[in-house]
Write a protein that holds these residues in place. Structure first.
Motif, PDB file in Angstrom:
ATOM      1  N   UNK A   1      10.248   9.537  10.390  1.00 40.40           N
ATOM      2  CA  UNK A   1       9.012  10.307  10.320  1.00 40.40           C
ATOM      3  C   UNK A   1       8.501  10.463  11.738  1.00 40.40           C
TER       4      UNK A   1
ATOM      5  N   UNK B   1      -6.225  10.384  20.943  1.00 41.81           N
ATOM      6  CA  UNK B   1      -5.209  11.354  20.502  1.00 41.81           C
ATOM      7  C   UNK B   1      -5.607  11.980  19.172  1.00 41.81           C
TER       8      UNK B   1
ATOM      9  N   UNK C   1       6.889   2.781   7.114  1.00 40.02           N
ATOM     10  CA  UNK C   1       6.305   1.866   8.077  1.00 40.02           C
ATOM     11  C   UNK C   1       4.810   2.029   8.204  1.00 40.02           C
ATOM     12  N   UNK C   2       4.247   1.215   9.056  1.00 36.93           N
ATOM     13  CA  UNK C   2       2.805   1.261   9.261  1.00 36.93           C
ATOM     14  C   UNK C   2       2.428   1.232  10.733  1.00 36.93           C
TER      15      UNK C   2
ATOM     16  N   UNK D   1      -4.168   0.001  19.411  1.00 34.00           N
ATOM     17  CA  UNK D   1      -3.119   0.367  20.351  1.00 34.00           C
ATOM     18  C   UNK D   1      -3.619   0.109  21.772  1.00 34.00           C
TER      19      UNK D   1
ATOM     20  N   UNK E   1       0.556   5.140  24.035  1.00 32.23           N
ATOM     21  CA  UNK E   1      -0.051   3.997  23.332  1.00 32.23           C
ATOM     22  C   UNK E   1       1.012   3.070  22.754  1.00 32.23           C
TER      23      UNK E   1
ATOM     24  N   UNK F   1       1.567  -0.104  19.985  1.00 37.83           N
ATOM     25  CA  UNK F   1       0.965  -0.717  18.809  1.00 37.83           C
ATOM     26  C   UNK F   1       0.701  -2.196  19.016  1.00 37.83           C
TER      27      UNK F   1
ATOM     28  N   UNK G   1      -2.151  -3.793  12.922  1.00 40.43           N
ATOM     29  CA  UNK G   1      -2.737  -3.007  11.860  1.00 40.43           C
ATOM     30  C   UNK G   1      -3.368  -3.934  10.836  1.00 40.43           C
TER      31      UNK G   1
ATOM     32  N   UNK H   1      -1.357  -6.342   8.484  1.00 46.27           N
ATOM     33  CA  UNK H   1      -0.179  -5.726   7.876  1.00 46.27           C
ATOM     34  C   UNK H   1       0.925  -5.487   8.897  1.00 46.27           C
ATOM     35  N   UNK H   2       0.595  -5.580  10.171  1.00 41.68           N
ATOM     36  CA  UNK H   2       1.618  -5.373  11.182  1.00 41.68           C
ATOM     37  C   UNK H   2       1.140  -5.895  12.520  1.00 41.68           C
TER      38      UNK H   2
ATOM     39  N   UNK I   1      -2.612   2.294   4.062  1.00 43.34           N
ATOM     40  CA  UNK I   1      -1.911   1.424   4.985  1.00 43.34           C
ATOM     41  C   UNK I   1      -0.605   1.975   5.519  1.00 43.34           C
ATOM     42  N   UNK I   2      -0.049   2.997   4.896  1.00 39.96           N
ATOM     43  CA  UNK I   2       1.241   3.507   5.340  1.00 39.96           C
ATOM     44  C   UNK I   2       1.102   4.565   6.409  1.00 39.96           C
ATOM     45  N   UNK I   3       2.193   4.811   7.101  1.00 38.66           N
ATOM     46  CA  UNK I   3       2.168   5.732   8.240  1.00 38.66           C
ATOM     47  C   UNK I   3       2.044   7.180   7.783  1.00 38.66           C
ATOM     48  N   UNK I   4       2.321   7.425   6.516  1.00 38.53           N
ATOM     49  CA  UNK I   4       2.212   8.788   6.019  1.00 38.53           C
ATOM     50  C   UNK I   4       0.766   9.253   5.981  1.00 38.53           C
TER      51      UNK I   4
ATOM     52  N   UNK J   1      -2.579  10.176   7.766  1.00 37.15           N
ATOM     53  CA  UNK J   1      -2.945  10.584   9.120  1.00 37.15           C
ATOM     54  C   UNK J   1      -3.868   9.564   9.745  1.00 37.15           C
ATOM     55  N   UNK J   2      -3.555   9.212  10.983  1.00 35.38           N
ATOM     56  CA  UNK J   2      -4.373   8.269  11.710  1.00 35.38           C
ATOM     57  C   UNK J   2      -5.340   9.036  12.607  1.00 35.38           C
TER      58      UNK J   2
ATOM     59  N   UNK K   1      -7.884   8.701  15.704  1.00 37.99           N
ATOM     60  CA  UNK K   1      -8.137   7.813  16.820  1.00 37.99           C
ATOM     61  C   UNK K   1      -9.560   7.939  17.340  1.00 37.99           C
TER      62      UNK K   1
END
Lengths: 112, 114
Positions: A32, A44, A97-98, B35, B43, B45, B48, B55-56, B97-100, B102-103, B105
């Motif tokens: 991804x 960003x 992933x996360x 980050x 950035x 990581x 999380x 979680x990470x 929690x998943x990367x799918x 949108x984050x 910032x």
């Protein structure tokens, strides 16, 4: 070991022309991919993403191409506008992933 | 709607000191990620947190720690500061929690260690 690389620190293009930003990755677990744009003094902002089941994703003036065999992706901006001048980061993650792994960024300057 | 907010905006600390950075996510977002962006790099990581649980964790020493509060805001703590900790610290929030997801910032906290 940089898993995501943007080999061009900067790119200058004329307004109205195409901007092509490139990104290479080494981790086969990445499936991804995302592009972010960053203006000075701001965080960003998300631009566009693509999953490994596709080789192209388009959103208005922005198109991302993915070449999985070459582990390469590119962002095309057509037509480029002066407001597009910013630092562009590509980022990657395993789909489940996360965390994002970012490249070093490419500074795009679009000249009027 | 308010975006991700971070405080303070800028901070100057001396080597060996401790620092606490704060992040408030977008309302309704339950995940916060931290980050570190060193000048001229992308950035990297750090942590999380999702639903108040870690979680990470990225490749950072134990001097770095974080927590998430019941209102989903978060703190990043760095002990025994080194010159190399000078960076822009970014916080990102997302609905899940998943990367799918949108984050989003925040503008970041610029930390300078002298």
């Amino acid at each position: 070991d940089q898993q995501v690389k943007q080999n061009s620190p900067s790119l200058s293009v004329q307004e109205g022309r195409i901007s092509i930003l490139n990104c290479d990755y080494t981790n086969s677990m990445f499936d991804y991919f995302l592009w972010y744009k960053k203006y000075p003094a701001e965080g960003p902002t998300f631009l566009i993403s693509i999953s490994s089941i596709k080789d192209k994703n388009e959103d208005g003036r922005f198109t991302v191409f993915l070449n999985k065999s070459a582990k390469h992706l590119s962002l095309h901006i057509v037509p480029s506008q002066p407001g597009d001048s910013a630092v562009y980061f590509c980022a990657a993650s395993p789909y489940a992933g996360n965390m994002l792994t970012f490249g070093g960024g490419t500074r795009l300057m679009v000249k009027p | 709607d308010a975006g991700v907010t971070q405080s303070p905006t800028h901070l100057i600390k001396t080597r060996g000191q401790h620092v606490t950075l704060r992040c408030s996510p977008i309302s309704g977002h339950k995940s916060v990620s931290w980050y570190q962006q060193v000048l001229g790099q992308g950035p990297q990581f750090i942590f999380q947190y999702y639903e108040k649980e870690e979680r990470g964790r990225g490749n950072f020493p134990d001097r770095f720690s974080a927590r998430q509060f019941p209102n989903y805001s978060s703190e990043l703590n760095v002990n025994a500061l080194l010159l190399g900790d000078s960076a822009l610290y970014l916080c990102a929030s997302s609905p899940g929690g998943g990367i799918i997801y949108e984050q989003y910032f925040g503008p970041g906290t610029r930390l300078t260690v002298t």
